[in-house]
Design a protein around this motif. Structure first.
Motif, PDB file in Angstrom:
ATOM      1  N   ILE A  21      49.734  35.255  32.254  1.00 24.15           N
ATOM      2  CA  ILE A  21      49.775  35.635  33.674  1.00 24.15           C
ATOM      3  C   ILE A  21      51.111  36.299  33.998  1.00 24.15           C
ATOM      4  N   VAL A  22      52.192  35.718  33.507  1.00 22.71           N
ATOM      5  CA  VAL A  22      53.523  36.315  33.731  1.00 22.71           C
ATOM      6  C   VAL A  22      53.594  37.691  33.072  1.00 22.71           C
ATOM      7  N   GLY A  23      52.984  37.845  31.887  1.00 25.83           N
ATOM      8  CA  GLY A  23      52.968  39.137  31.209  1.00 25.83           C
ATOM      9  C   GLY A  23      52.214  40.194  31.993  1.00 25.83           C
ATOM     10  N   GLY A  95      58.932  40.224  31.744  1.00 23.47           N
ATOM     11  CA  GLY A  95      58.567  40.488  30.352  1.00 23.47           C
ATOM     12  C   GLY A  95      59.271  39.541  29.401  1.00 23.47           C
ATOM     13  N   LEU A  96      60.567  39.326  29.627  1.00 26.98           N
ATOM     14  CA  LEU A  96      61.312  38.379  28.798  1.00 26.98           C
ATOM     15  C   LEU A  96      60.794  36.953  28.969  1.00 26.98           C
ATOM     16  N   LEU A  97      60.426  36.592  30.198  1.00 28.18           N
ATOM     17  CA  LEU A  97      59.869  35.257  30.446  1.00 28.18           C
ATOM     18  C   LEU A  97      58.530  35.091  29.740  1.00 28.18           C
ATOM     19  N   VAL A 117      48.843  37.301  23.248  1.00 26.31           N
ATOM     20  CA  VAL A 117      48.592  38.131  24.430  1.00 26.31           C
ATOM     21  C   VAL A 117      49.824  38.144  25.329  1.00 26.31           C
ATOM     22  N   ALA A 118      50.429  36.975  25.546  1.00 29.71           N
ATOM     23  CA  ALA A 118      51.619  36.896  26.391  1.00 29.71           C
ATOM     24  C   ALA A 118      52.760  37.714  25.787  1.00 29.71           C
ATOM     25  N   ALA A 119      52.933  37.621  24.471  1.00 24.98           N
ATOM     26  CA  ALA A 119      54.010  38.370  23.819  1.00 24.98           C
ATOM     27  C   ALA A 119      53.775  39.869  23.917  1.00 24.98           C
ATOM     28  N   VAL A 120      52.555  40.309  23.714  1.00 25.33           N
ATOM     29  CA  VAL A 120      52.247  41.745  23.771  1.00 25.33           C
ATOM     30  C   VAL A 120      52.419  42.279  25.187  1.00 25.33           C
TER      31      VAL A 120
END
Length: 154
Positions: A21-23, A95-97, A117-120
């Protein structure tokens, strides 16, 4: 008495979902302002920018001829520029979070797909911001090259 049936435990998904979600929010903060801000706060017309730049160059040359130190007028940031800078900082921070949450998700042995998914998404948001900065730098270099050729410096 029968033994209780063992159910397979599913890995937790909390950090991966939050990171995803943050991403997504980071990606939205990286992409949307480049289209929305110019519509809400349109930039000044090119002819006005050229005339203002000409006046600043003339004032600078006049100060040099008179032997006086040139003091540029204070230019306050426009609302559009302020929003763009805020959105860029937000996109990179989110993005960093998202990347951090992805790493924590992997450390706590959560589902790998959501961590990926979050990392991408986080990496994509940061890459988009960097690409806009690089495009701006390339445009600036091209303008300086053209002006240098016209003046005869290069």
């Amino acid at each position: 008495m029968s033994a209780p049936a063992l159910r397979p435990t599913l890995p937790s998904r909390r950090l991966g979902i939050i990171g995803s979600i943050v991403g997504v929010l980071a990606l939205m903060a990286a992409v949307l302002p480049h289209w929305v801000v110019p519509m809400v706060f349109p930039p000044p017309p090119a002819d006005q920018v050229i005339v203002d730049t000409g006046h600043r160059i003339k004032d600078r040359l006049m100060a040099r001829v008179k032997g006086v130190e040139y003091q540029a007028p204070k230019v306050e940031k426009s609302a559009g520029r302020s929003w763009s800078e805020t959105a860029s900082a937000t996109a990179i921070s989110l993005g960093l979070l998202a990347i951090l949450l992805s790493v924590l998700s992997l450390i706590f042995r959560e589902e790998r797909l959501l961590a990926g998914v979050a990392a991408v998404l986080g990496t994509g948001a940061i890459a988009i911001e960097i690409s806009f900065v690089m495009i701006g730098a390339l445009i600036l270099i091209a303008i300086l090259y053209v002006v240098g050729n016209i003046i005869g410096l290069l």
